[in-house]
Write an enzyme that holds these catalytic residues in place. Structure first.
Site, PDB file in Angstrom:
ATOM      1  CG  HIS A 151      -2.548   3.928 -17.165  1.00 32.76           C
ATOM      2  ND1 HIS A 151      -2.299   4.287 -15.866  1.00 32.76           N
ATOM      3  CD2 HIS A 151      -3.881   3.601 -17.210  1.00 32.76           C
ATOM      4  CE1 HIS A 151      -3.427   4.187 -15.156  1.00 32.76           C
ATOM      5  NE2 HIS A 151      -4.388   3.789 -15.948  1.00 32.76           N
ATOM      6  CB  SER A 157      -5.477  -3.246  -7.179  1.00 35.12           C
ATOM      7  OG  SER A 157      -6.323  -2.185  -7.488  1.00 35.12           O
ATOM      8  CE  LYS A 167      -7.303  -0.706 -10.366  1.00 37.02           C
ATOM      9  NZ  LYS A 167      -8.396   0.249 -10.769  1.00 37.02           N
TER      10      LYS A 167
HETATM   11  N1  LIG Z   1      -7.125   7.739  -0.997  1.00 41.66           N
HETATM   12  C1  LIG Z   1      -6.658   6.529  -1.278  1.00 41.66           C
HETATM   13  N2  LIG Z   1      -5.863   5.879  -0.385  1.00 41.66           N
HETATM   14  C2  LIG Z   1      -5.378   4.647  -0.635  1.00 41.66           C
HETATM   15  N3  LIG Z   1      -5.631   3.946  -1.777  1.00 41.66           N
HETATM   16  C3  LIG Z   1      -6.409   4.551  -2.700  1.00 41.66           C
HETATM   17  C4  LIG Z   1      -6.944   5.851  -2.510  1.00 41.66           C
HETATM   18  N4  LIG Z   1      -7.674   6.162  -3.611  1.00 41.66           N
HETATM   19  C5  LIG Z   1      -7.604   5.099  -4.432  1.00 41.66           C
HETATM   20  N5  LIG Z   1      -6.849   4.131  -3.897  1.00 41.66           N
HETATM   21  C6  LIG Z   1      -6.579   2.777  -4.426  1.00 41.66           C
HETATM   22  O1  LIG Z   1      -5.841   2.832  -5.642  1.00 41.66           O
HETATM   23  C7  LIG Z   1      -6.200   1.685  -6.437  1.00 41.66           C
HETATM   24  C8  LIG Z   1      -6.691   2.149  -7.797  1.00 41.66           C
HETATM   25  O2  LIG Z   1      -5.564   2.545  -8.520  1.00 41.66           O
HETATM   26  P1  LIG Z   1      -5.650   3.568  -9.741  1.00 41.66           P
HETATM   27  O3  LIG Z   1      -6.396   4.776  -9.323  1.00 41.66           O
HETATM   28  O4  LIG Z   1      -4.261   3.760 -10.228  1.00 41.66           O
HETATM   29  O5  LIG Z   1      -6.502   2.764 -10.813  1.00 41.66           O
HETATM   30  S1  LIG Z   1      -6.563   3.097 -12.389  1.00 41.66           S
HETATM   31  O6  LIG Z   1      -5.324   2.652 -12.988  1.00 41.66           O
HETATM   32  O7  LIG Z   1      -6.780   4.511 -12.579  1.00 41.66           O
HETATM   33  O8  LIG Z   1      -7.697   2.251 -12.867  1.00 41.66           O
HETATM   34  C9  LIG Z   1      -7.274   0.930  -5.667  1.00 41.66           C
HETATM   35  O9  LIG Z   1      -6.569  -0.039  -4.885  1.00 41.66           O
HETATM   36  P2  LIG Z   1      -7.243  -1.351  -4.256  1.00 41.66           P
HETATM   37  O10 LIG Z   1      -8.183  -0.879  -3.198  1.00 41.66           O
HETATM   38  O11 LIG Z   1      -6.098  -2.143  -3.674  1.00 41.66           O
HETATM   39  O12 LIG Z   1      -7.927  -2.085  -5.368  1.00 41.66           O
HETATM   40  C10 LIG Z   1      -7.854   2.060  -4.825  1.00 41.66           C
HETATM   41  O13 LIG Z   1      -8.584   1.645  -3.707  1.00 41.66           O
END
Ligand SMILES: Nc1ncnc2c1ncn2[C@@H]1O[C@H](COP(=O)(O)OS(=O)(=O)O)[C@@H](OP(=O)(O)O)[C@H]1O
Length: 293
Positions: free
Chosen positions: A101, A131, A46
């Site tokens: 991870h 998240s 996340k």
């Molecule tokens: N382009 C872009 N800009 C800003 N934020 C973004 C973007 N893409 C993914 N996200 C946000 O990243 C969060 C998901 O994290 P991960 O991709 O690491 O998740 S995972 O571990 O692979 O399941 C999740 O955060 P939250 O929205 O706070 O839940 C996603 O919305």
């Protein structure tokens, strides 16, 4: 009752998602063959994995014009330990991109010998927590709870995929000299995506024309990714993993500071105290509260 073991698998002190983890691969990780031109995105869950997957796949595969348009991001930058589509990584053409991870101590030997490059992306753990809370309620393979206090306890006990946030980042940072690694902060990416893409492409020694840079930045914004079916994992989470509701998305809010809408004053102060205690001698500087425009 503690349901941790029903959803998570503990391998050498780190928790993995039980339903998808490739145990055979975990047991042979040390010898997983690494190529010099491999690139790994390593994150605590996340923290911006899918976002960085999008940036890398655009830089490498020119996803916007190289017949990769129809390939899901998860197949362009597959997870090492969660081999959802059962890929034979040794048969993949170079350069290979991976996501993971893994904690530093489980990294394949080749990575420790500075073969390949690693991008480590980290994010304010309070936003990670929120998240993660929503994500756990979304996916059928994770333990749901509608109680933030309960989830916060689980998070602070490290009973989540990736185990303790504090240990994950500390481990990678304190061993950074063993790896060819660049640390990127989610909040900086959010604040200035263009500079972040340039920093990433320079680390990867991939020069981008002005036009390509603009295309990567445009296609890596939250709004674009949310409505791009290859980038937003919608198919994977809804049809392959399974969700508890039709409402949720992998790309949920993508903002800085959403924790302020969820944590009470007391929970926030408690988190801060633990953060101070755990990270007080940690050299990496954190600048979480960058205001969004
Ligand atoms: N382009 C872009 N800009 C800003 N934020 C973004 C973007 N893409 C993914 N996200 C946000 O990243 C969060 C998901 O994290 P991960 O991709 O690491 O998740 S995972 O571990 O692979 O399941 C999740 O955060 P939250 O929205 O706070 O839940 C996603 O919305």
């Amino acid at each position: 009752m503690d349901n941790t073991d029903a959803y998570l698998l503990n391998f050498k002190g780190c928790y993995f998602e039980r339903s998808f983890v490739d145990v055979d691969l975990l047991e042979n990780l040390d010898d997983f063959e690494i190529r010099d031109d491999d690139v790994f995105i390593i994150t605590y869950p996340k923290s911006g994995t899918i976002w960085t997957q999008q940036i890398l796949s655009l830089i490498y595969f020119e996803g916007h014009r190289n017949r990769t348009e129809m390939v899901d991001t998860i197949d362009r930058v597959p997870f090492l330990e969660y081999n959802v589509h059962k890929m034979d990584h040794q048969k993949r053409p170079s350069p290979r991109l991976f996501s993971s991870h893994l904690p530093y101590y489980l990294a394949p030997k080749g990575l420790k010998n500075k073969r390949a490059k690693i991008l480590y992306v980290y994010r304010n753990p309070k936003d990670v927590l929120i998240s993660y809370f929503h994500f756990s309620n979304l996916l059928v393979t994770l333990e749901a709870t509608d109680n933030i206090e309960q989830f916060m306890k689980r998070f602070l006990d490290g009973k989540v995929i990736g185990s303790l946030w504090f240990d994950h980042i500390r481990g990678w940072y304190e061993h950074k000299h063993d790896f060819n690694i660049l640390f990127m902060m989610y909040e900086e990416m959010k604040k200035d995506l263009r500079s972040s893409v340039l920093k990433i492409s320079s680390f990867l020694e991939k020069e981008l024309s002005e036009e390509d840079l603009e295309a990567v930045v445009r296609k890596a914004t939250f709004q674009n990714m949310k409505f791009d079916p290859q980038a937003n994992y919608d198919h994977v989470i809804k049809h392959e993993i399974g969700t508890r509701t039709n409402e949720g998305y992998f790309l949920r809010k993508g903002t800085i500071g959403d924790w302020k809408n969820h944590l009470t004053v007391e929970q926030n102060e408690r988190f801060d105290r633990i953060f101070q205690r755990k990270m007080k001698d940690f050299p990496l500087k954190f600048i979480w509260d960058i205001n969004e425009e």
